[in-house]
Design an enzyme around this catalytic site. Structure first.
Site, PDB file in Angstrom:
ATOM      1  N   PHE A 162      42.637   1.873  70.115  1.00  0.00           N
ATOM      2  CA  PHE A 162      43.084   3.273  70.120  1.00  0.00           C
ATOM      3  C   PHE A 162      43.085   3.773  68.681  1.00  0.00           C
ATOM      4  O   PHE A 162      43.850   3.298  67.852  1.00  0.00           O
ATOM      5  CB  PHE A 162      44.474   3.464  70.742  1.00  0.00           C
ATOM      6  CG  PHE A 162      44.778   4.931  70.878  1.00  0.00           C
ATOM      7  CD1 PHE A 162      44.344   5.657  71.972  1.00  0.00           C
ATOM      8  CD2 PHE A 162      45.434   5.618  69.861  1.00  0.00           C
ATOM      9  CE1 PHE A 162      44.546   7.036  72.064  1.00  0.00           C
ATOM     10  CE2 PHE A 162      45.642   7.003  69.949  1.00  0.00           C
ATOM     11  CZ  PHE A 162      45.210   7.703  71.052  1.00  0.00           C
TER      12      PHE A 162
ATOM     13  N   ASP B 159      42.956  -0.091  60.604  1.00  0.00           N
ATOM     14  CA  ASP B 159      43.714   1.079  61.048  1.00  0.00           C
ATOM     15  C   ASP B 159      45.172   0.647  61.173  1.00  0.00           C
ATOM     16  O   ASP B 159      45.572   0.031  62.166  1.00  0.00           O
ATOM     17  CB  ASP B 159      43.168   1.590  62.391  1.00  0.00           C
ATOM     18  CG  ASP B 159      43.946   2.807  62.901  1.00  0.00           C
ATOM     19  OD1 ASP B 159      45.039   3.080  62.372  1.00  0.00           O
ATOM     20  OD2 ASP B 159      43.464   3.464  63.847  1.00  0.00           O
TER      21      ASP B 159
ATOM     22  N   LYS C  44      51.026   8.544  60.684  1.00  0.00           N
ATOM     23  CA  LYS C  44      52.341   8.462  61.322  1.00  0.00           C
ATOM     24  C   LYS C  44      53.518   8.426  60.337  1.00  0.00           C
ATOM     25  O   LYS C  44      53.931   9.466  59.851  1.00  0.00           O
ATOM     26  CB  LYS C  44      52.372   7.276  62.276  1.00  0.00           C
ATOM     27  CG  LYS C  44      51.447   7.470  63.489  1.00  0.00           C
ATOM     28  CD  LYS C  44      51.781   6.521  64.606  1.00  0.00           C
ATOM     29  CE  LYS C  44      50.727   6.477  65.689  1.00  0.00           C
ATOM     30  NZ  LYS C  44      50.750   7.592  66.617  1.00  0.00           N
TER      31      LYS C  44
HETATM   32  C1  LIG Z   1      46.265   2.833  65.586  1.00  0.00           C
HETATM   33  C2  LIG Z   1      46.182   4.322  65.736  1.00  0.00           C
HETATM   34  N1  LIG Z   1      45.175   4.989  65.168  1.00  0.00           N
HETATM   35  C3  LIG Z   1      45.072   6.325  65.253  1.00  0.00           C
HETATM   36  C4  LIG Z   1      45.992   7.061  65.978  1.00  0.00           C
HETATM   37  C5  LIG Z   1      45.836   8.556  66.079  1.00  0.00           C
HETATM   38  O1  LIG Z   1      46.799   9.217  65.340  1.00  0.00           O
HETATM   39  P1  LIG Z   1      47.093  10.775  65.620  1.00  0.00           P
HETATM   40  O2  LIG Z   1      47.727  10.854  66.970  1.00  0.00           O
HETATM   41  O3  LIG Z   1      48.016  11.179  64.503  1.00  0.00           O
HETATM   42  O4  LIG Z   1      45.788  11.486  65.562  1.00  0.00           O
HETATM   43  C6  LIG Z   1      47.051   6.401  66.594  1.00  0.00           C
HETATM   44  C7  LIG Z   1      48.045   7.161  67.399  1.00  0.00           C
HETATM   45  O5  LIG Z   1      48.731   6.641  68.242  1.00  0.00           O
HETATM   46  C8  LIG Z   1      47.151   4.999  66.479  1.00  0.00           C
HETATM   47  O6  LIG Z   1      48.141   4.315  67.065  1.00  0.00           O
END
Ligand SMILES: Cc1ncc(COP(=O)(O)O)c(C=O)c1O
Length: 402
Positions: A141, A226, A255
């Site tokens: 994700f 990530d 976040k």
């Molecule tokens: C590992 C990871 N990458 C990217 C994202 C995407 O972030 P955003 O919702 O701020 O676009 C999330 C969101 O849950 C995430 O958990």
């Protein structure tokens, strides 16, 4: 319009149904506790998917935001502003990287990482035009943009959003052999979550991160972690990669970088990588704005003390020890690291949604994922007493379904 029923009715009627919230309308929050419009209090065990690692209304972060609101909120990157240098230098030092490229949301930071990796591939690695590929993981994700959902394996996230962006190879998570088999001369990066959050807090086998690091180094591929959800204290270290002493070529952050106040995201990398981006080639009107940087600076100062990392590690021990006791009593498995757990409920007892709703009735807010997994990720400011109380509520909830 002030009651829960009214507010939910209008929200459902007037907003797209891209979420399925629990039926609670929150009005205010402090630390680990939130209060709804009826005055009922709940312990927040989701923490905005780890955006609120430092607690709701963290005084240091709120003070920084309020100070900044009085002075300067936006310049665009057409000009410099006085919070920018401190933010980039501070985040660079925290990550051990030369350079920062700030954006706003997590998905934008992931997009940035993809663009930088491709450009690096063509201009530094020497990949033929349009041939670059990036290796990604099953059940990943990384956000919701068209490119990112192109390599999602979740049908809800992906279906009917095509045509999809090419250039991604999806491999099994947790085994370096799968990556090795997918690598070719045009591979520019491996993009992965050190712990897969949305997939249900999946922790890869010990040694995986080290092996990925070794493979990427040997093959001349960028290792892109990530750490949007796993980073910034949640797992008991600043970054989840720290658990194996591994340093990726690029960190993708978001976040909690915004302290639960404003969206702040960034990528961090060394100059040999991030130096490929020149004026006009990438950007965002709000990326790196003064308010975002002031909040980010407060977050970086908090992380530099190491207090939250230690606290997440200590409370994580307590949480996992207590959760493990539930295995065999309606809980099938427990995974996670630090103050972050994925709890698989016996699917014959109840769905994750049913468990979340019952938890809510008992004053605990948590969210289900993938059918029967409950994720627990409270703000790191939570007290040990409250944490144990939340697990007691989970135990009682599960017992009520047996
Ligand atoms: C590992 C990871 N990458 C990217 C994202 C995407 O972030 P955003 O919702 O701020 O676009 C999330 C969101 O849950 C995430 O958990």
């Amino acid at each position: 319009m002030s009651t829960t029923t009214d507010l939910i009715e209008v929200s459902e009627r007037r907003s797209a149904h891209n979420y399925h919230p629990l039926p609670v309308v929150i009005r205010e929050a402090h630390g680990a506790w939130v209060t709804d419009v009826e005055g009922k209090r709940y312990l927040d065990c989701l923490a905005g998917y780890s955006s609120l690692n430092f607690g709701h209304g963290n005084p240091k972060i709120i003070e920084a935001a309020q100070e900044q609101l009085k002075n300067l909120t936006l310049t665009s990157r057409a000009f410099y502003h006085d919070q920018f240098a401190t933010f980039c230098a501070g985040l660079g030092d925290l990550t051990g990287k030369d350079m920062i490229l700030p954006m706003n949301t997590g998905a934008e930071a992931v997009e940035t990482a993809i663009k930088v990796a491709r450009k690096w591939g063509y201009e530094v690695k020497g990949v033929q035009p349009e041939q670059a590929n990036i290796i990604v993981m099953e059940d990943n994700f990384h956000g919701r943009t068209t490119t990112i959902v192109s390599f999602s394996t979740d049908p809800d996230a992906r279906d009917n959003f095509g045509p999809y962006t090419p250039g991604f190879r999806i491999v099994k998570y947790g085994t370096v052999e799968a990556i090795r088999e997918a690598v070719d001369a045009n591979t520019v990066a491996v993009l992965f979550e050190p712990i897969q959050g949305e997939a249900g807090v999946l922790v890869p086998p010990d040694g995986y991160l080290t092996q990925v690091r070794e493979l990427c180094t040997a093959e001349g591929i960028l290792m892109i972690a990530d750490e949007i959800q796993s980073g910034l204290g949640r797992t008991g270290k600043t970054f989840a990669c720290d658990h194996e002493g591994v340093v990726p070529d690029m960190y993708v952050l978001g976040k909690a970088l915004g302290g639960g106040v404003v969206p702040v995201s960034a990528i961090a990398a060394n100059e040999d990588v991030l130096g490929v981006i020149k004026p006009g080639q990438h950007g965002s009107t709000f990326g790196g704005n003064p308010l975002a940087c002031a909040v980010g600076n407060a977050v970086i100062e908090i992380l530099n003390t190491g207090e939250y990392q230690s606290r997440a590690a200590e409370l994580g021990e307590v949480l996992h020890a207590r959760l493990r006791e539930l295995i065999g009593h309606g809980v099938v498995t427990v995974r996670g690291r630090g103050l972050w757990a994925g709890v698989d409920i016996d699917p014959s007892l109840a769905t994750g949604r049913q468990v979340s709703k019952e938890l809510m009735a008992r004053g605990v807010l948590a969210k289900d994922t993938h059918g029967s997994t409950i994720r627990l990720a409270p703000p790191i400011v939570i007290s040990e007493e409250d944490l144990l109380w939340a697990v007691d509520q989970l135990a009682d909830t599960i017992a009520s379904f047996r």
